[in-house]
Design an enzyme around this catalytic site. Structure first.
Site, PDB file in Angstrom:
ATOM      1  N   LYS A 261       0.802  -1.218  -0.026  1.00  0.00           N
ATOM      2  CA  LYS A 261      -0.065   0.054  -0.020  1.00  0.00           C
ATOM      3  C   LYS A 261       0.898   1.334   0.081  1.00  0.00           C
ATOM      4  O   LYS A 261       0.723   2.456  -0.967  1.00  0.00           O
ATOM      5  CB  LYS A 261      -0.944   0.091   1.057  1.00  0.00           C
ATOM      6  CG  LYS A 261      -2.215  -1.005   1.030  1.00  0.00           C
ATOM      7  CD  LYS A 261      -2.998  -1.384   2.264  1.00  0.00           C
ATOM      8  CE  LYS A 261      -3.777  -2.442   1.938  1.00  0.00           C
ATOM      9  NZ  LYS A 261      -4.651  -2.892   3.255  1.00  0.00           N
TER      10      LYS A 261
ATOM     11  N   GLN B 170      -4.712  -1.870   9.332  1.00  0.00           N
ATOM     12  CA  GLN B 170      -4.584  -3.371   8.580  1.00  0.00           C
ATOM     13  C   GLN B 170      -5.273  -4.267   9.728  1.00  0.00           C
ATOM     14  O   GLN B 170      -4.878  -4.434  10.968  1.00  0.00           O
ATOM     15  CB  GLN B 170      -3.109  -3.553   8.243  1.00  0.00           C
ATOM     16  CG  GLN B 170      -2.933  -4.846   7.603  1.00  0.00           C
ATOM     17  CD  GLN B 170      -3.636  -4.586   6.313  1.00  0.00           C
ATOM     18  OE1 GLN B 170      -3.453  -3.762   5.507  1.00  0.00           O
ATOM     19  NE2 GLN B 170      -4.094  -5.946   5.817  1.00  0.00           N
TER      20      GLN B 170
ATOM     21  N   ASP C 182     -10.990   2.365   3.359  1.00  0.00           N
ATOM     22  CA  ASP C 182     -11.274   1.033   3.420  1.00  0.00           C
ATOM     23  C   ASP C 182     -12.844   0.498   3.378  1.00  0.00           C
ATOM     24  O   ASP C 182     -13.115  -0.349   3.072  1.00  0.00           O
ATOM     25  CB  ASP C 182     -10.778   0.207   4.805  1.00  0.00           C
ATOM     26  CG  ASP C 182      -9.715  -0.479   4.711  1.00  0.00           C
ATOM     27  OD1 ASP C 182      -9.204  -0.725   3.270  1.00  0.00           O
ATOM     28  OD2 ASP C 182      -8.949  -0.791   5.439  1.00  0.00           O
TER      29      ASP C 182
END
Ligand code: NAP
Length: 295
Positions: free
Chosen positions: A52, A96, A119
């Site tokens: 990322k 994460q 997200d």
């Protein structure tokens, strides 16, 4: 059979975002800035997070990686998120997953500013997606939709079977495929671990999204001729021939199923790369929204 190539589509997304970022810089506009938090040092999470950050750099976005130890308290993580909530330099925040067992994922997701929820896991984002309102769509299902669009895969009126009902893949995927838009309008069946005779559903499917995390689960006898097959699965399986000691396998028996399908995604090189592309697009959208350029 046409391969749905994540390398090709994600590269096209990155070229477009890189040019857009350069234009923004030239015009004196804000550059997207993503903050990624990782807790502990889970091998797969480390790989995803590194990718990322690297991809942000490639397109010219700002990125900050915050590393917290495995035993960090929930309170410390939540207070970090409270700081980021109000930090005007930050456009996107993601934590994460998975998190260590002592930290509530639900509390963490709720602590993210919905305007920075790249997200798409916050209930505000999910609610807006269900209602068909503009929002952040979770990166993996969003990436799959971008791939269908890129290859012009027809979905309207088709029967789609989604295997898996997680909040990050299966559930949003089923909502998007059934929604009223150009790459939706499917009739959707959602299968899960309690589904009886799952193969009787997949055999009737025009489109199958396999998102269960069981390597090679979907075999040729479960698929009808001409089906579109999307493999979301990423599982590390031991492989002594690899330097890393493992190989990545999807949920589909690729060789056998590819011979019967009209379109299919490979693993690796398929959905995983699209997930990153979609995350970058969400981050650009967050930046523009916060700058008042998008509603
Ligand atoms: P998850 O949270 O573990 O959910 C798995 C889902 O599959 C659950 O709904 C489960 O049913 C269902 N399932 C498990 N075994 C099954 C079986 N034998 N038959 C039918 N359904 C079954 O996993 P996830 O987070 O959705 O991820 C799924 C896979 O996608 C994993 O391999 C993951 O690594 C991968 N993934 C890839 C990307 C990417 O970028 N390519 C992104 C995210 C995830 P129940 O609900 O009944 O338990």
């Amino acid at each position: 059979m046409q391969l749905l190539d994540g390398k090709v589509v994600s590269a096209a997304i990155k070229v477009q975002l890189k040019a857009e970022t350069a234009n923004r810089l030239a015009e004196g506009k804000k550059i997207p800035h993503l903050v990624v938090i990782i807790v502990g040092n889970n091998g797969a999470s480390e790989t995803y997070v590194a990718s990322k950050v690297k991809n942000c750099e490639e397109v010219g976005f700002g990125s900050t990686l915050i590393r917290l130890p495995e035993d960090v308290s929930e309170e410390t993580l939540l207070s970090k998120l409270a700081e980021l909530y109000h930090d005007d330099t930050v456009d996107g925040t993601l934590v994460q997953l998975p998190l260590p067992a002592h930290i509530s994922e639900e509390k963490v997701i709720l602590a993210i500013n919905p305007a920075k929820d790249v997200d798409g896991f916050h209930p505000v984002s999910v609610g807006r997606m269900v209602q068909g309102l503009p929002t952040f769509i979770p990166a993996t299902p969003y990436g799959i939709m971008l791939m269908l669009e890129h290859y012009g895969v027809q979905t309207s009126g088709k029967h789609a079977v989604v295997i898996g009902r997680s909040n990050i893949v299966g559930r949003p995927m089923s909502i998007l495929l059934s929604s009223q838009h150009a790459y939706g309008n499917c009739t959707v069946t959602v299968c899960h671990s309690k589904t009886r005779d799952l193969a009787s559903f997949t055999r009737e499917a025009d489109i199958i999204v396999a998102a269960l995390g069981r390597p090679g689960f979907l075999t040729a006898d479960m698929v009808k001729e001409g089906a579109v097959v999307i493999d979301v699965g990423i599982t590390r399986v031991p492989d002594v021939s690899k330097k890393s000691g493992f190989a990545i396998r999807g949920d589909v028996d690729f060789e056998q199923v590819a011979a019967k399908s009209s379109y299919i995604t490979p693993v690796p090189g398929g959905v995983g790369l699209m997930t990153i592309g979609a995350l970058l697009k969400n981050t650009m959208a967050a930046c523009k929204m916060r700058a008042g350029e998008l509603s």
